[in-house]
Motif scaffolding. Structure first.
Motif, mmCIF file in Angstrom:
data_model
loop_
_atom_site.group_PDB
_atom_site.id
_atom_site.type_symbol
_atom_site.label_atom_id
_atom_site.label_comp_id
_atom_site.label_asym_id
_atom_site.label_seq_id
_atom_site.Cartn_x
_atom_site.Cartn_y
_atom_site.Cartn_z
ATOM 1 N N ARG A 20 16.291 -27.320 -19.365
ATOM 2 C CA ARG A 20 16.703 -26.560 -20.540
ATOM 3 C C ARG A 20 17.991 -27.168 -21.063
ATOM 4 N NH1 ARG A 20 14.185 -21.732 -21.187
ATOM 5 N NH2 ARG A 20 12.847 -21.094 -19.467
ATOM 6 N N PHE A 21 18.099 -27.274 -22.381
ATOM 7 C CA PHE A 21 19.322 -27.788 -22.974
ATOM 8 C C PHE A 21 19.514 -27.161 -24.345
ATOM 9 C CE2 PHE A 21 15.904 -30.556 -24.144
ATOM 10 C CZ PHE A 21 16.144 -30.890 -25.468
ATOM 11 N N VAL A 22 20.750 -27.170 -24.806
ATOM 12 C CA VAL A 22 21.098 -26.618 -26.113
ATOM 13 C C VAL A 22 21.566 -27.768 -26.991
ATOM 14 C CG1 VAL A 22 22.617 -25.046 -27.368
ATOM 15 C CG2 VAL A 22 21.729 -24.395 -25.121
ATOM 16 N N LEU A 23 21.031 -27.836 -28.195
ATOM 17 C CA LEU A 23 21.373 -28.878 -29.149
ATOM 18 C C LEU A 23 21.475 -28.231 -30.516
ATOM 19 C CD1 LEU A 23 21.766 -31.955 -29.216
ATOM 20 C CD2 LEU A 23 19.341 -32.160 -29.658
ATOM 21 N N ASP A 24 22.603 -28.399 -31.160
ATOM 22 C CA ASP A 24 22.841 -27.783 -32.472
ATOM 23 C C ASP A 24 22.606 -26.276 -32.445
ATOM 24 O OD1 ASP A 24 23.557 -30.181 -33.688
ATOM 25 O OD2 ASP A 24 21.518 -30.599 -34.357
ATOM 26 N N GLY A 25 22.978 -25.631 -31.341
ATOM 27 C CA GLY A 25 22.874 -24.185 -31.228
ATOM 28 C C GLY A 25 21.484 -23.660 -30.898
ATOM 29 N N LEU A 30 12.468 -29.064 -22.067
ATOM 30 C CA LEU A 30 11.880 -30.399 -22.106
ATOM 31 C C LEU A 30 10.510 -30.396 -21.439
ATOM 32 C CD1 LEU A 30 12.748 -33.203 -23.094
ATOM 33 C CD2 LEU A 30 13.584 -33.637 -20.797
ATOM 34 N N ASP A 31 9.497 -30.903 -22.136
ATOM 35 C CA ASP A 31 8.145 -30.925 -21.586
ATOM 36 C C ASP A 31 7.763 -32.284 -21.000
ATOM 37 O OD1 ASP A 31 7.960 -32.305 -23.956
ATOM 38 O OD2 ASP A 31 6.189 -31.260 -24.681
ATOM 39 N N ARG A 32 8.705 -33.226 -20.979
ATOM 40 C CA ARG A 32 8.479 -34.553 -20.405
ATOM 41 C C ARG A 32 9.794 -35.049 -19.801
ATOM 42 N NH1 ARG A 32 7.698 -36.061 -26.406
ATOM 43 N NH2 ARG A 32 5.805 -34.982 -25.905
ATOM 44 N N PRO A 33 9.767 -36.124 -19.022
ATOM 45 C CA PRO A 33 10.991 -36.563 -18.343
ATOM 46 C C PRO A 33 11.935 -37.413 -19.190
ATOM 47 C CG PRO A 33 9.145 -37.861 -17.607
ATOM 48 C CD PRO A 33 8.587 -36.806 -18.518
ATOM 49 N N LYS A 34 11.682 -37.556 -20.477
ATOM 50 C CA LYS A 34 12.579 -38.314 -21.348
ATOM 51 C C LYS A 34 12.792 -37.542 -22.639
ATOM 52 C CE LYS A 34 11.085 -42.868 -19.810
ATOM 53 N NZ LYS A 34 12.107 -43.124 -18.875
ATOM 54 N N LEU A 35 13.984 -37.642 -23.147
ATOM 55 C CA LEU A 35 14.342 -37.019 -24.412
ATOM 56 C C LEU A 35 14.765 -38.136 -25.346
ATOM 57 C CD1 LEU A 35 15.129 -34.513 -26.102
ATOM 58 C CD2 LEU A 35 17.334 -34.579 -24.957
ATOM 59 N N ALA A 36 14.102 -38.279 -26.492
ATOM 60 C CA ALA A 36 14.435 -39.326 -27.463
ATOM 61 C C ALA A 36 15.020 -38.667 -28.711
ATOM 62 C CB ALA A 36 13.196 -40.139 -27.820
ATOM 63 N N LEU A 37 16.251 -39.026 -29.037
ATOM 64 C CA LEU A 37 16.945 -38.457 -30.190
ATOM 65 C C LEU A 37 17.065 -39.492 -31.303
ATOM 66 C CD1 LEU A 37 19.799 -36.605 -28.298
ATOM 67 C CD2 LEU A 37 17.708 -35.618 -29.228
ATOM 68 N N CYS A 38 16.815 -39.052 -32.524
ATOM 69 C CA CYS A 38 16.828 -39.928 -33.695
ATOM 70 C C CYS A 38 18.219 -40.505 -33.943
ATOM 71 C CB CYS A 38 16.381 -39.122 -34.913
ATOM 72 S SG CYS A 38 16.420 -40.046 -36.456
ATOM 73 N N ARG A 39 18.268 -41.807 -34.229
ATOM 74 C CA ARG A 39 19.506 -42.463 -34.663
ATOM 75 C C ARG A 39 19.400 -42.959 -36.095
ATOM 76 N NH1 ARG A 39 22.315 -47.083 -31.295
ATOM 77 N NH2 ARG A 39 20.220 -47.934 -31.013
ATOM 78 N N CYS A 40 18.189 -43.069 -36.621
ATOM 79 C CA CYS A 40 18.029 -43.665 -37.949
ATOM 80 C C CYS A 40 18.205 -42.660 -39.077
ATOM 81 C CB CYS A 40 16.667 -44.338 -38.077
ATOM 82 S SG CYS A 40 15.258 -43.212 -38.245
ATOM 83 N N ARG A 42 15.855 -40.724 -40.292
ATOM 84 C CA ARG A 42 14.622 -40.568 -41.073
ATOM 85 C C ARG A 42 13.558 -39.692 -40.409
ATOM 86 N NH1 ARG A 42 14.153 -44.127 -45.616
ATOM 87 N NH2 ARG A 42 16.264 -44.911 -45.889
ATOM 88 N N SER A 43 13.789 -39.259 -39.178
ATOM 89 C CA SER A 43 12.785 -38.466 -38.463
ATOM 90 C C SER A 43 12.471 -37.175 -39.212
ATOM 91 C CB SER A 43 13.297 -38.121 -37.059
ATOM 92 O OG SER A 43 12.378 -37.255 -36.411
ATOM 93 N N GLN A 44 11.207 -36.823 -39.240
ATOM 94 C CA GLN A 44 10.779 -35.548 -39.810
ATOM 95 C C GLN A 44 10.834 -34.443 -38.756
ATOM 96 O OE1 GLN A 44 9.965 -35.153 -43.200
ATOM 97 N NE2 GLN A 44 10.932 -37.175 -43.139
ATOM 98 N N ASN A 45 11.260 -34.798 -37.561
ATOM 99 C CA ASN A 45 11.345 -33.854 -36.447
ATOM 100 C C ASN A 45 12.754 -33.861 -35.855
ATOM 101 O OD1 ASN A 45 10.339 -32.001 -34.589
ATOM 102 N ND2 ASN A 45 9.783 -33.586 -33.138
ATOM 103 N N LYS A 46 13.785 -33.998 -36.698
ATOM 104 C CA LYS A 46 15.173 -34.062 -36.234
ATOM 105 C C LYS A 46 15.509 -32.832 -35.405
ATOM 106 C CE LYS A 46 16.726 -36.579 -40.228
ATOM 107 N NZ LYS A 46 17.214 -36.401 -41.546
ATOM 108 N N PRO A 47 16.267 -33.011 -34.363
ATOM 109 C CA PRO A 47 17.025 -34.183 -33.947
ATOM 110 C C PRO A 47 16.214 -35.163 -33.104
ATOM 111 C CG PRO A 47 17.541 -32.400 -32.471
ATOM 112 C CD PRO A 47 16.587 -31.851 -33.521
#
Length: 69
Positions: A20-25, A30-40, A42-47
């Motif tokens: 469990r984690f908090v991001l932007d309130g 997490l449903d998988r062992p990696k979390l990928a956060l957008c840097r570009c 342009r993601s339609q699923n930000k963050p």
């Protein structure tokens, strides 16, 4: 904890599935062992990364940030 900056791609954080984690309130589980956060930006699923960096010409160096407990 290790945060990897993928070349021309997202930030990737390795966490155990079910973390469990908090991001932007907002709280997430997490449903998988990696979390990928957008840097570009342009993601339609930000963050979270949705692969948009592959088509928008995003360029950024690779790197690793290791955090101690």
């Amino acid at each position: 904890m290790k945060i990897r900056f993928r070349e021309d791609g997202p930030l990737v954080i390795d966490l155990p599935a079910g973390s469990r984690f908090v991001l932007d309130g907002r709280e997430y589980v997490l449903d998988r062992p990696k979390l990928a956060l957008c840097r570009c930006g342009r993601s339609q699923n930000k963050p979270f990364c949705d692969g948009s960096h592959k088509n928008c010409g995003f360029k950024a160096p690779a790197g690793v940030l290791e955090l101690e407990d």
